[in-house]
Every structure is written in structure tokens, then in C-alpha cells.
Design a protein around this motif. Sequence first.
Motif, mmCIF file in Angstrom:
data_model
loop_
_atom_site.group_PDB
_atom_site.id
_atom_site.type_symbol
_atom_site.label_atom_id
_atom_site.label_comp_id
_atom_site.label_asym_id
_atom_site.label_seq_id
_atom_site.Cartn_x
_atom_site.Cartn_y
_atom_site.Cartn_z
ATOM 1 N N GLN A 196 -5.218 -44.959 2.454
ATOM 2 C CA GLN A 196 -6.620 -45.068 2.859
ATOM 3 C C GLN A 196 -6.701 -45.002 4.377
ATOM 4 O O GLN A 196 -5.978 -45.720 5.065
ATOM 5 C CB GLN A 196 -7.223 -46.373 2.340
ATOM 6 N N SER A 197 -7.540 -44.147 4.917
ATOM 7 C CA SER A 197 -7.578 -43.908 6.361
ATOM 8 C C SER A 197 -8.010 -45.115 7.175
ATOM 9 O O SER A 197 -7.715 -45.201 8.356
ATOM 10 C CB SER A 197 -8.480 -42.715 6.689
ATOM 11 N N ASP A 198 -8.687 -46.064 6.554
ATOM 12 C CA ASP A 198 -9.086 -47.250 7.301
ATOM 13 C C ASP A 198 -8.216 -48.455 6.939
ATOM 14 O O ASP A 198 -8.620 -49.592 7.043
ATOM 15 C CB ASP A 198 -10.564 -47.574 7.084
ATOM 16 N N GLY A 199 -6.975 -48.165 6.531
ATOM 17 C CA GLY A 199 -6.036 -49.215 6.142
ATOM 18 C C GLY A 199 -5.592 -50.045 7.334
ATOM 19 O O GLY A 199 -5.879 -49.719 8.489
ATOM 20 N N PRO A 200 -4.861 -51.120 7.059
ATOM 21 C CA PRO A 200 -4.437 -52.028 8.131
ATOM 22 C C PRO A 200 -3.349 -51.409 9.013
ATOM 23 O O PRO A 200 -2.598 -50.553 8.571
ATOM 24 C CB PRO A 200 -3.880 -53.224 7.354
ATOM 25 N N PRO A 201 -3.279 -51.828 10.284
ATOM 26 C CA PRO A 201 -2.187 -51.377 11.149
ATOM 27 C C PRO A 201 -0.850 -51.775 10.534
ATOM 28 O O PRO A 201 -0.821 -52.726 9.767
ATOM 29 C CB PRO A 201 -2.427 -52.124 12.452
ATOM 30 N N PRO A 202 0.239 -51.086 10.770
ATOM 31 C CA PRO A 202 0.427 -50.050 11.768
ATOM 32 C C PRO A 202 0.246 -48.635 11.222
ATOM 33 O O PRO A 202 0.896 -47.703 11.684
ATOM 34 C CB PRO A 202 1.867 -50.282 12.198
ATOM 35 N N LEU A 203 -0.614 -48.434 10.223
ATOM 36 C CA LEU A 203 -0.810 -47.110 9.664
ATOM 37 C C LEU A 203 -1.301 -46.141 10.733
ATOM 38 O O LEU A 203 -2.094 -46.495 11.591
ATOM 39 C CB LEU A 203 -1.802 -47.161 8.502
ATOM 40 N N THR A 204 -0.808 -44.914 10.661
ATOM 41 C CA THR A 204 -1.212 -43.858 11.585
ATOM 42 C C THR A 204 -1.693 -42.676 10.750
ATOM 43 O O THR A 204 -1.431 -42.618 9.542
ATOM 44 C CB THR A 204 -0.032 -43.428 12.473
ATOM 45 N N PRO A 205 -2.372 -41.704 11.359
ATOM 46 C CA PRO A 205 -2.898 -40.576 10.573
ATOM 47 C C PRO A 205 -1.831 -39.806 9.794
ATOM 48 O O PRO A 205 -2.095 -39.322 8.708
ATOM 49 C CB PRO A 205 -3.556 -39.688 11.618
ATOM 50 N N THR A 206 -0.654 -39.691 10.356
ATOM 51 C CA THR A 206 0.426 -38.969 9.683
ATOM 52 C C THR A 206 1.717 -39.755 9.852
ATOM 53 O O THR A 206 1.980 -40.307 10.915
ATOM 54 C CB THR A 206 0.614 -37.563 10.291
ATOM 55 N N HIS A 207 2.506 -39.779 8.786
ATOM 56 C CA HIS A 207 3.795 -40.468 8.818
ATOM 57 C C HIS A 207 4.823 -39.545 8.167
ATOM 58 O O HIS A 207 4.597 -39.030 7.077
ATOM 59 C CB HIS A 207 3.708 -41.784 8.034
ATOM 60 N N VAL A 208 5.933 -39.326 8.866
ATOM 61 C CA VAL A 208 7.034 -38.524 8.324
ATOM 62 C C VAL A 208 8.300 -39.349 8.451
ATOM 63 O O VAL A 208 8.572 -39.916 9.512
ATOM 64 C CB VAL A 208 7.199 -37.188 9.088
ATOM 65 N N ALA A 209 9.066 -39.421 7.357
ATOM 66 C CA ALA A 209 10.329 -40.163 7.368
ATOM 67 C C ALA A 209 11.488 -39.213 7.119
ATOM 68 O O ALA A 209 11.491 -38.487 6.124
ATOM 69 C CB ALA A 209 10.314 -41.250 6.298
ATOM 70 N N PHE A 210 12.440 -39.223 8.028
ATOM 71 C CA PHE A 210 13.646 -38.420 7.895
ATOM 72 C C PHE A 210 14.751 -39.276 7.299
ATOM 73 O O PHE A 210 15.063 -40.343 7.815
ATOM 74 C CB PHE A 210 14.090 -37.879 9.256
ATOM 75 N N ARG A 211 15.349 -38.805 6.206
ATOM 76 C CA ARG A 211 16.481 -39.484 5.577
ATOM 77 C C ARG A 211 17.738 -39.092 6.349
ATOM 78 O O ARG A 211 18.000 -37.922 6.570
ATOM 79 C CB ARG A 211 16.610 -39.084 4.112
ATOM 80 N N VAL A 212 18.501 -40.112 6.756
ATOM 81 C CA VAL A 212 19.749 -39.881 7.492
ATOM 82 C C VAL A 212 20.919 -40.455 6.698
ATOM 83 O O VAL A 212 20.724 -41.036 5.629
ATOM 84 C CB VAL A 212 19.671 -40.475 8.926
ATOM 85 N N LYS A 213 22.124 -40.308 7.249
ATOM 86 C CA LYS A 213 23.326 -40.678 6.498
ATOM 87 C C LYS A 213 23.916 -42.029 6.863
ATOM 88 O O LYS A 213 24.809 -42.513 6.185
ATOM 89 C CB LYS A 213 24.379 -39.590 6.683
ATOM 90 N N SER A 214 23.441 -42.647 7.962
ATOM 91 C CA SER A 214 24.065 -43.909 8.370
ATOM 92 C C SER A 214 23.113 -44.731 9.234
ATOM 93 O O SER A 214 22.155 -44.208 9.805
ATOM 94 C CB SER A 214 25.349 -43.638 9.162
ATOM 95 N N TRP A 215 23.435 -46.010 9.339
ATOM 96 C CA TRP A 215 22.694 -46.891 10.243
ATOM 97 C C TRP A 215 22.823 -46.378 11.677
ATOM 98 O O TRP A 215 21.890 -46.449 12.460
ATOM 99 C CB TRP A 215 23.222 -48.318 10.157
ATOM 100 N N GLU A 216 24.008 -45.869 12.021
ATOM 101 C CA GLU A 216 24.239 -45.368 13.376
ATOM 102 C C GLU A 216 23.297 -44.216 13.708
ATOM 103 O O GLU A 216 22.812 -44.113 14.844
ATOM 104 C CB GLU A 216 25.705 -44.924 13.537
ATOM 105 N N GLU A 217 23.009 -43.354 12.725
ATOM 106 C CA GLU A 217 22.077 -42.254 12.968
ATOM 107 C C GLU A 217 20.652 -42.782 13.169
ATOM 108 O O GLU A 217 19.903 -42.242 13.987
ATOM 109 C CB GLU A 217 22.113 -41.240 11.824
#
Length: 123
Positions: free
Chosen positions: A52-73
Amino acid sequence: MIDHVTLNVSDLRKSRLFYENALAPLGYGLAFGKEEIFWAFDISDGLFEIQQSDGPPPLTPTHVAFRVKSWEEVDAFHRAALAAGGRDNGAPGPRPDYSEAYYACFVLDPDGHNIEAMINPKP
């Protein structure tokens, strides 16, 4: 690899119905969500989410999550993004509210989009 993408929508109920019907022929369906906040659709190796566009923070207009291979990455992404002018939106660390093994960080890009690097190994 992109793990999930989240888009703001103006009418969560209407958008949920739209995506449930539009994604069904592709074999994708509703995975989980929270009434009046967000819904996530399982799309093979990732998630497509609406919020929902008027949701609570920290929501932003767009969110992209990159899957990585380690905590170090995750840690390296956070350092590099901040050095490149990003703003911290969540330091690297465990996210037990998401799942037991979830480890992630969040940065805001120059336009305020929430970009995540994450790892969530499956048991």
C-alpha cells in the motif's frame, strides 16, 4: 540474482485481485502477506510484492532485493553503496523477523529507492 521486487500500489485490494488473476496463467500465486499492508506472489525463484503506497515507514516507492552468497557480500555491498553516495537504511545484520537465517542490509539509492542485499539460506 534478484530475490524480490516490491512496488507501491494505490489500492492494495484492487491490485491484489489484478495480480492474482494476471499471474495465474503463468503458474504464479499468492505466497503470503498482511492485510492492508502488502502481498507477496511466488514467482519461481523469487517474489513479486505489492504494498500500500501510504504504508508505514521505512517503505519506499520501489524496493529491489539482490540475493547474494554470503554475509561478507552483504557487508561489502553496504560499504560500497554508502561509498558511492547511498544512504544507510538498515545496517548489515540478522533479520529474525523475516526468517531465522535472513541476513541483510538496506540502502537508499540517489532517488530514494530501497535497495537490499540479502541471504536467506534454505534449511
